[in-house]
Motif scaffolding. Structure first.
Motif, PDB file in Angstrom:
ATOM      1  N   LEU A   7      -3.602 -10.971  20.714  1.00 37.34           N
ATOM      2  CA  LEU A   7      -4.511 -11.639  19.789  1.00 37.34           C
ATOM      3  C   LEU A   7      -3.798 -12.862  19.252  1.00 37.34           C
ATOM      4  O   LEU A   7      -2.671 -12.757  18.757  1.00 37.34           O
ATOM      5  CB  LEU A   7      -4.888 -10.703  18.636  1.00 37.34           C
ATOM      6  N   ARG A   8      -4.426 -14.007  19.385  1.00 35.06           N
ATOM      7  CA  ARG A   8      -3.854 -15.259  18.866  1.00 35.06           C
ATOM      8  C   ARG A   8      -4.696 -15.714  17.690  1.00 35.06           C
ATOM      9  O   ARG A   8      -5.911 -15.876  17.801  1.00 35.06           O
ATOM     10  CB  ARG A   8      -3.847 -16.334  19.947  1.00 35.06           C
ATOM     11  N   ASN A   9      -4.062 -15.884  16.551  1.00 36.23           N
ATOM     12  CA  ASN A   9      -4.733 -16.407  15.372  1.00 36.23           C
ATOM     13  C   ASN A   9      -4.558 -17.916  15.359  1.00 36.23           C
ATOM     14  O   ASN A   9      -3.445 -18.414  15.235  1.00 36.23           O
ATOM     15  CB  ASN A   9      -4.142 -15.793  14.099  1.00 36.23           C
ATOM     16  N   GLN A  77       5.820 -20.056   8.965  1.00 31.83           N
ATOM     17  CA  GLN A  77       5.077 -21.210   9.451  1.00 31.83           C
ATOM     18  C   GLN A  77       3.735 -20.776  10.040  1.00 31.83           C
ATOM     19  O   GLN A  77       2.697 -21.381   9.763  1.00 31.83           O
ATOM     20  CB  GLN A  77       5.873 -21.975  10.503  1.00 31.83           C
ATOM     21  N   GLY A  78       3.758 -19.737  10.849  1.00 37.07           N
ATOM     22  CA  GLY A  78       2.524 -19.242  11.450  1.00 37.07           C
ATOM     23  C   GLY A  78       1.517 -18.784  10.412  1.00 37.07           C
ATOM     24  O   GLY A  78       0.324 -19.087  10.513  1.00 37.07           O
ATOM     25  N   LEU A  79       1.981 -18.072   9.405  1.00 37.81           N
ATOM     26  CA  LEU A  79       1.083 -17.611   8.342  1.00 37.81           C
ATOM     27  C   LEU A  79       0.496 -18.778   7.573  1.00 37.81           C
ATOM     28  O   LEU A  79      -0.687 -18.787   7.222  1.00 37.81           O
ATOM     29  CB  LEU A  79       1.823 -16.657   7.402  1.00 37.81           C
ATOM     30  N   GLN A  80       1.316 -19.789   7.328  1.00 39.11           N
ATOM     31  CA  GLN A  80       0.847 -20.975   6.614  1.00 39.11           C
ATOM     32  C   GLN A  80      -0.172 -21.740   7.451  1.00 39.11           C
ATOM     33  O   GLN A  80      -1.196 -22.188   6.931  1.00 39.11           O
ATOM     34  CB  GLN A  80       2.020 -21.879   6.262  1.00 39.11           C
ATOM     35  N   GLU A  81       0.090 -21.874   8.740  1.00 42.01           N
ATOM     36  CA  GLU A  81      -0.811 -22.624   9.622  1.00 42.01           C
ATOM     37  C   GLU A  81      -2.209 -22.027   9.677  1.00 42.01           C
ATOM     38  O   GLU A  81      -3.190 -22.754   9.803  1.00 42.01           O
ATOM     39  CB  GLU A  81      -0.236 -22.706  11.035  1.00 42.01           C
TER      40      GLU A  81
END
Length: 131
Positions: A7-9, A77-81
């Motif tokens: 799964l890609r968010n 970074q991923g969560l922020q993006e």
């Protein structure tokens, strides 16, 4: 040979994708088996033990994503993006533990539709020229 899904968010959506590696002569059979499994997931609820095992894995392994400075940076970074709240790291496991079998079944019925699959087949060009 291999099978996996992920799964890609992304910023405006999420993408569920799968990959299958098989021999050219097994492509049609493999796709049919995949569709059968998707139908089974739509129609057969997971067991309480399967849910318990999945929750234990997801919650237990999460903090392994934070065992180095590079992993920490990448996760933050991923969560922020994708716009997650800064408290997500603290609340994630509780959110996962709150998921029910009914919610999973509803999501499977909504998302795992074998009739809407987009299938791309990549083959060795010499094989493709001969078939």
């Amino acid at each position: 040979y291999g099978v996996y899904a992920s799964l890609r968010n992304l910023e405006h959506t999420s993408l569920w994708q799968g990959h299958i590696a098989t021999s050219p002569e097994n492509i049609d059979t493999t796709i049919e088996i995949l569709k059968q499994e998707m139908r089974q997931l739509q129609n057969t609820p997971i067991t309480a033990q399967e849910l318990k095992n999945a929750k234990a894995y997801l919650t237990g392994s999460y903090f392994m994503r934070f065992d180095s400075i590079n992993k920490i940076t990448s996760q933050l970074q991923g969560l922020q993006e994708i716009g997650f709240d800064k408290n997500y790291i603290k609340t994630r496991n509780a959110q996962i533990n709150a998921v029910t079998i009914t919610q999973i079944q509803d999501a499977a019925k909504r998302i795992l539709n074998p009739d809407t699959l987009i299938i791309s087949i990549i083959r060795n060009t010499s094989d493709a020229m001969n078939n």
